[in-house]
Write an enzyme that holds these catalytic residues in place. Sequence first.
Site, PDB file in Angstrom:
ATOM      1  N   LYS A  67       1.441  -4.013  17.327  1.00 22.23           N
ATOM      2  CA  LYS A  67       1.741  -2.637  17.726  1.00 22.23           C
ATOM      3  C   LYS A  67       0.963  -2.277  18.988  1.00 22.23           C
ATOM      4  O   LYS A  67      -0.208  -2.669  19.121  1.00 22.23           O
ATOM      5  CB  LYS A  67       1.331  -1.639  16.625  1.00 22.23           C
ATOM      6  CG  LYS A  67       1.946  -1.893  15.264  1.00 22.23           C
ATOM      7  CD  LYS A  67       1.343  -0.957  14.219  1.00 22.23           C
ATOM      8  CE  LYS A  67       1.810  -1.299  12.820  1.00 22.23           C
ATOM      9  NZ  LYS A  67       1.134  -0.480  11.796  1.00 22.23           N
ATOM     10  N   CYS A 106      11.980 -33.536 -28.659  1.00 17.37           N
ATOM     11  CA  CYS A 106      10.710 -33.072 -28.094  1.00 17.37           C
ATOM     12  C   CYS A 106       9.914 -34.261 -27.564  1.00 17.37           C
ATOM     13  O   CYS A 106       9.692 -35.245 -28.291  1.00 17.37           O
ATOM     14  CB  CYS A 106       9.903 -32.342 -29.166  1.00 17.37           C
ATOM     15  SG  CYS A 106       8.248 -31.839 -28.619  1.00 17.37           S
ATOM     16  N   CYS A 140       3.950 -29.714 -33.940  1.00 21.22           N
ATOM     17  CA  CYS A 140       4.033 -30.175 -32.550  1.00 21.22           C
ATOM     18  C   CYS A 140       2.679 -29.965 -31.878  1.00 21.22           C
ATOM     19  O   CYS A 140       2.258 -28.810 -31.670  1.00 21.22           O
ATOM     20  CB  CYS A 140       5.122 -29.412 -31.808  1.00 21.22           C
ATOM     21  SG  CYS A 140       5.380 -29.980 -30.117  1.00 21.22           S
ATOM     22  N   LYS A 174       0.888  -9.208   8.026  1.00 20.17           N
ATOM     23  CA  LYS A 174       2.027  -8.593   7.347  1.00 20.17           C
ATOM     24  C   LYS A 174       1.960  -8.941   5.868  1.00 20.17           C
ATOM     25  O   LYS A 174       2.310 -10.048   5.455  1.00 20.17           O
ATOM     26  CB  LYS A 174       3.331  -9.076   7.967  1.00 20.17           C
ATOM     27  CG  LYS A 174       4.572  -8.392   7.453  1.00 20.17           C
ATOM     28  CD  LYS A 174       5.783  -8.863   8.241  1.00 20.17           C
ATOM     29  CE  LYS A 174       7.044  -8.180   7.730  1.00 20.17           C
ATOM     30  NZ  LYS A 174       7.329  -8.469   6.332  1.00 20.17           N
ATOM     31  N   LEU A 188      11.013  -2.730  11.269  1.00 19.66           N
ATOM     32  CA  LEU A 188      10.588  -3.343  12.522  1.00 19.66           C
ATOM     33  C   LEU A 188      11.527  -4.468  12.897  1.00 19.66           C
ATOM     34  O   LEU A 188      12.105  -5.134  12.029  1.00 19.66           O
ATOM     35  CB  LEU A 188       9.175  -3.918  12.385  1.00 19.66           C
ATOM     36  CG  LEU A 188       8.014  -2.931  12.335  1.00 19.66           C
ATOM     37  CD1 LEU A 188       6.714  -3.686  12.167  1.00 19.66           C
ATOM     38  CD2 LEU A 188       7.970  -2.090  13.586  1.00 19.66           C
ATOM     39  N   TYR A 191      -2.844  -1.831   0.334  1.00 16.33           N
ATOM     40  CA  TYR A 191      -3.478  -1.828   1.649  1.00 16.33           C
ATOM     41  C   TYR A 191      -2.755  -0.810   2.527  1.00 16.33           C
ATOM     42  O   TYR A 191      -1.520  -0.837   2.641  1.00 16.33           O
ATOM     43  CB  TYR A 191      -3.392  -3.197   2.315  1.00 16.33           C
ATOM     44  CG  TYR A 191      -4.505  -4.155   1.961  1.00 16.33           C
ATOM     45  CD1 TYR A 191      -5.793  -3.692   1.685  1.00 16.33           C
ATOM     46  CD2 TYR A 191      -4.274  -5.525   1.917  1.00 16.33           C
ATOM     47  CE1 TYR A 191      -6.814  -4.571   1.366  1.00 16.33           C
ATOM     48  CE2 TYR A 191      -5.297  -6.416   1.600  1.00 16.33           C
ATOM     49  CZ  TYR A 191      -6.555  -5.929   1.315  1.00 16.33           C
ATOM     50  OH  TYR A 191      -7.573  -6.799   0.997  1.00 16.33           O
ATOM     51  N   ASP A 208       2.964  -9.243   2.144  1.00 18.63           N
ATOM     52  CA  ASP A 208       4.272  -9.393   1.511  1.00 18.63           C
ATOM     53  C   ASP A 208       4.289  -8.581   0.220  1.00 18.63           C
ATOM     54  O   ASP A 208       4.076  -9.100  -0.876  1.00 18.63           O
ATOM     55  CB  ASP A 208       4.547 -10.873   1.227  1.00 18.63           C
ATOM     56  CG  ASP A 208       6.019 -11.132   0.950  1.00 18.63           C
ATOM     57  OD1 ASP A 208       6.835 -10.253   1.255  1.00 18.63           O
ATOM     58  OD2 ASP A 208       6.339 -12.220   0.436  1.00 18.63           O
ATOM     59  N   GLU A 262      -1.946  -7.008  12.983  1.00 20.73           N
ATOM     60  CA  GLU A 262      -2.235  -6.878  11.559  1.00 20.73           C
ATOM     61  C   GLU A 262      -1.454  -7.927  10.777  1.00 20.73           C
ATOM     62  O   GLU A 262      -0.300  -8.219  11.098  1.00 20.73           O
ATOM     63  CB  GLU A 262      -1.826  -5.492  11.052  1.00 20.73           C
ATOM     64  CG  GLU A 262      -2.510  -4.344  11.767  1.00 20.73           C
ATOM     65  CD  GLU A 262      -1.840  -3.011  11.452  1.00 20.73           C
ATOM     66  OE1 GLU A 262      -2.052  -2.504  10.323  1.00 20.73           O
ATOM     67  OE2 GLU A 262      -1.109  -2.494  12.306  1.00 20.73           O
ATOM     68  N   ARG A 309      10.115   3.226  -0.340  1.00 20.10           N
ATOM     69  CA  ARG A 309      10.879   3.325   0.896  1.00 20.10           C
ATOM     70  C   ARG A 309      12.303   3.820   0.651  1.00 20.10           C
ATOM     71  O   ARG A 309      12.819   4.653   1.390  1.00 20.10           O
ATOM     72  CB  ARG A 309      10.947   1.967   1.604  1.00 20.10           C
ATOM     73  CG  ARG A 309      11.794   2.033   2.887  1.00 20.10           C
ATOM     74  CD  ARG A 309      11.954   0.672   3.534  1.00 20.10           C
ATOM     75  NE  ARG A 309      12.660   0.810   4.786  1.00 20.10           N
ATOM     76  CZ  ARG A 309      13.988   0.768   4.925  1.00 20.10           C
ATOM     77  NH1 ARG A 309      14.736   0.592   3.850  1.00 20.10           N
ATOM     78  NH2 ARG A 309      14.560   0.901   6.104  1.00 20.10           N
ATOM     79  N   LYS A 345       7.414 -13.345  12.183  1.00 18.08           N
ATOM     80  CA  LYS A 345       7.492 -13.967  10.850  1.00 18.08           C
ATOM     81  C   LYS A 345       7.207 -15.456  10.981  1.00 18.08           C
ATOM     82  O   LYS A 345       7.796 -16.144  11.817  1.00 18.08           O
ATOM     83  CB  LYS A 345       8.889 -13.760  10.249  1.00 18.08           C
ATOM     84  CG  LYS A 345       9.293 -12.296  10.087  1.00 18.08           C
ATOM     85  CD  LYS A 345       8.537 -11.618   8.984  1.00 18.08           C
ATOM     86  CE  LYS A 345       8.991 -12.103   7.631  1.00 18.08           C
ATOM     87  NZ  LYS A 345      10.323 -11.634   7.233  1.00 18.08           N
ATOM     88  N   CYS A 388       6.634 -34.570 -30.013  1.00 15.07           N
ATOM     89  CA  CYS A 388       6.660 -34.881 -31.448  1.00 15.07           C
ATOM     90  C   CYS A 388       7.968 -35.493 -31.914  1.00 15.07           C
ATOM     91  O   CYS A 388       8.090 -35.877 -33.084  1.00 15.07           O
ATOM     92  CB  CYS A 388       6.359 -33.626 -32.271  1.00 15.07           C
ATOM     93  SG  CYS A 388       7.663 -32.371 -32.195  1.00 15.07           S
ATOM     94  N   ASP A 433     -20.983  -2.003 -16.312  1.00 11.91           N
ATOM     95  CA  ASP A 433     -19.628  -1.761 -16.808  1.00 11.91           C
ATOM     96  C   ASP A 433     -19.671  -0.940 -18.096  1.00 11.91           C
ATOM     97  O   ASP A 433     -18.826  -0.072 -18.324  1.00 11.91           O
ATOM     98  CB  ASP A 433     -18.911  -3.091 -17.075  1.00 11.91           C
ATOM     99  CG  ASP A 433     -18.560  -3.818 -15.788  1.00 11.91           C
ATOM    100  OD1 ASP A 433     -18.668  -3.194 -14.711  1.00 11.91           O
ATOM    101  OD2 ASP A 433     -18.177  -5.000 -15.862  1.00 11.91           O
ATOM    102  N   GLN A 434     -20.660  -1.219 -18.943  1.00  8.65           N
ATOM    103  CA  GLN A 434     -20.760  -0.494 -20.203  1.00  8.65           C
ATOM    104  C   GLN A 434     -21.025   0.996 -19.966  1.00  8.65           C
ATOM    105  O   GLN A 434     -20.416   1.860 -20.600  1.00  8.65           O
ATOM    106  CB  GLN A 434     -21.868  -1.092 -21.069  1.00  8.65           C
ATOM    107  CG  GLN A 434     -21.999  -0.428 -22.440  1.00  8.65           C
ATOM    108  CD  GLN A 434     -23.069  -1.076 -23.303  1.00  8.65           C
ATOM    109  OE1 GLN A 434     -23.694  -2.031 -22.894  1.00  8.65           O
ATOM    110  NE2 GLN A 434     -23.267  -0.559 -24.495  1.00  8.65           N
ATOM    111  N   GLU A 435     -21.919   1.290 -19.014  1.00 12.30           N
ATOM    112  CA  GLU A 435     -22.204   2.692 -18.710  1.00 12.30           C
ATOM    113  C   GLU A 435     -20.973   3.387 -18.122  1.00 12.30           C
ATOM    114  O   GLU A 435     -20.687   4.545 -18.445  1.00 12.30           O
ATOM    115  CB  GLU A 435     -23.384   2.784 -17.744  1.00 12.30           C
ATOM    116  CG  GLU A 435     -24.722   2.374 -18.345  1.00 12.30           C
ATOM    117  CD  GLU A 435     -25.815   2.272 -17.290  1.00 12.30           C
ATOM    118  OE1 GLU A 435     -26.877   2.890 -17.495  1.00 12.30           O
ATOM    119  OE2 GLU A 435     -25.602   1.593 -16.260  1.00 12.30           O
ATOM    120  N   CYS A 461      11.402 -26.790 -28.869  1.00 15.46           N
ATOM    121  CA  CYS A 461      11.042 -27.625 -30.014  1.00 15.46           C
ATOM    122  C   CYS A 461      10.786 -26.692 -31.195  1.00 15.46           C
ATOM    123  O   CYS A 461       9.885 -25.840 -31.128  1.00 15.46           O
ATOM    124  CB  CYS A 461       9.793 -28.441 -29.718  1.00 15.46           C
ATOM    125  SG  CYS A 461       9.138 -29.306 -31.168  1.00 15.46           S
TER     126      CYS A 461
END
Length: 707
Positions: free
Chosen positions: A291, A409, A433, A117, A85, A226, A119, A115, A138, A315, A412, A35-37, A427
């Site tokens: 599909k 509260c 607290c 779906k 769809l 994706y 969300d 596939e 969209r 669904k 406290c 990661d450093q490089e 509070c």
Amino acid sequence: MSDTSATLQRIQALTEQLHHLNYQYYQRDISEISDQEFDQLLAELQQLEAEHPDLALPNSPTRRVGGTITKQFPTADHRYPMLSLGNTYSEDDLREFDERVQKGLEGAPYSYVCELKIDGVAMSLRYEHGQLTQGVTRGDGTRGDVVTANVRTIKTLPLALRPGDNRPEDFEVRGEVFLPLPVFEELNAEREQNGEALLANPRNAASGTLKLQNSAQVAARKLRFYAYSLLTPGRHFASHSAALEALTRYGLPVSDTWRRAATISEVLDFVHYWAKKRFDLPVATDGIVIKVDNLRQQDQLGYTAKSPRWAIAYKYPAEAARTRLNEVLYNVGRTGAVTPVAVLTPVPLAGTVVKRATLHNANQIEALDLRLGDLVFVEKGGEIIPKITGVDLDARPAGATPIQYPTACPACGTPLVRPEGEAHFRCPNERGCPPQLRARLEHYVSRKALNIDGLGAETVGRFFELGMVKTPADIYDLPARRPELVTLERLGEKSIDNLITGIEASRQVPFPRVLFGMGIRYVGETVAQKLAAHYRGIDALMVASAEEMAAVPEVGGVIAVAAAHWFQQPENRQLIERLRQAGVQLEVTGEAPVPASDRLAGLTFVLSGVFEQHSRDELQQLIISNGGKITGSISKKLSYLVAGENMGPAKREKALGFKVPIISETDLMALLPAPDEVRSPEMAPEEEALRPPAPPAAGPGQQGLLF
């Protein structure tokens, strides 16, 4: 070879190398260098681009960190409409769909692709000659918002595709932008601590993120993508499955959960398998997309007015459970916000056993008319966060009394307050607290703040309970208390060594993260970075007024008032002095940017409205870099009000009342020195606006899908 040619070659080489390393890391889980490089290579590229902004490439890996400010999103037509769809929750409907497919294909053999779906938010990406050139939401299906700058921050999405593989020169990719569940949960945990309303689900969070005007904030949200469809003007593949395999070869992320199914029975097997298994994934899903695989058969089946006849989305029904509300606990967060939590009789729900559910605030308890002992209905919001959605009133115990929200509260005993316009009771006992004190310590040592190795939330909480650490400054006294530390149970010599090493290393953590770690209300990562960059040190911040802070880009009035109040408190000033003595970084290292000129020295400006040629951030930087000052309010001492479009009439009237000159963006630019007068004309590449290409004309051809 000229210096410019050598620089361009180095920029191109670094760009190609970093694109390759990103592909190896995000698509193949291979780390070719440390990661450093990697960070060193990226820093070199950023430096070269800062010194030679005209040589920066549009899809430079530096775009990953964001920084583009978009005042409004232009729109573009979809070359292939993004259709919806047909949805169903019934397996019988899937069988009927299969019968329609069989009839439409007149008995010819066919197969499906199944596939998950995702969300998320549907996105259309355009690649030309292997380069990402456009990202469009969209919208209404025929036209969407151009969010290219924000899309470029998605690290799993290649900005430049791998060469070869017989790749089309110009094509579109459809897919889902989503927020991984761990990131979503972390974001909500932070919002809950800050007393902000929780995000309902990852989909809404992803959608809101894509519309943020500052792409640096988008980058911080860690969106992912994706791909699920490839669209070209001509027919490049025989099947949908072949197109998915090609997308993977090109370096685009495709979920490896898709499968081919020869029959509707295999489709149903896929549906049944993922009904529970999907909860093991780090991404929210809500169904299965089916599909027809063969693309010519898709053409043969065609479309209805709204959706294709060759695809359908199943669904999963929202899972709900009925269980008893046994108790309501009240948690006190870092900012004092008191959040009610329902304690339930354990019940299985959406792949987990639910024992608790958030109740958000007093308003929700009142709206649900909750009473202890009620049988309540529980769902998972977006199948993520358990929430109570209703009460089985027929089963309510006789004599049940409404839940009374506490007036003091629970930790406290301090009387709670409810600031005007806020949903949470708080509070106000910030200094005494215990949950607030402990939560601020946990925040200080958290990963995004000081990230002290060997001192996680559990350990610092233990030290707090033992009375060894009450404030962040106490942490730096721990190395001197080693004899005391060795007497503690479950804390061996090696753990103590790691702890002390981590504390010593935290003294070098940059000032913006220290400022964030102080836990000032509303001051998140981005605001801390902006304040640190503007004031460059804690001393300047401590004497800044709320009005002055409000003029800093990304800050605003509410944040500024909270920050100014925090710095005025004697206890916080004492904390700062102790941190200073401990050697913590309280100023930005390195030299401050060289002013472009002193042309605006002694002048103070207010910016209001929307500007055509520059973002407000850019105008503020131009004013400051030429010696001027920015303020947030209009007074007799103001030099100029710079008016853009849609400026509020109140500011105009106030300026006229004080006889403050009102000038335009063009007038302001005329006050600035000509380019040849500027001492050090610099503008960070991340402040440049990315201009998307002109939208392609819509035309006939393949249809895009939204699911």
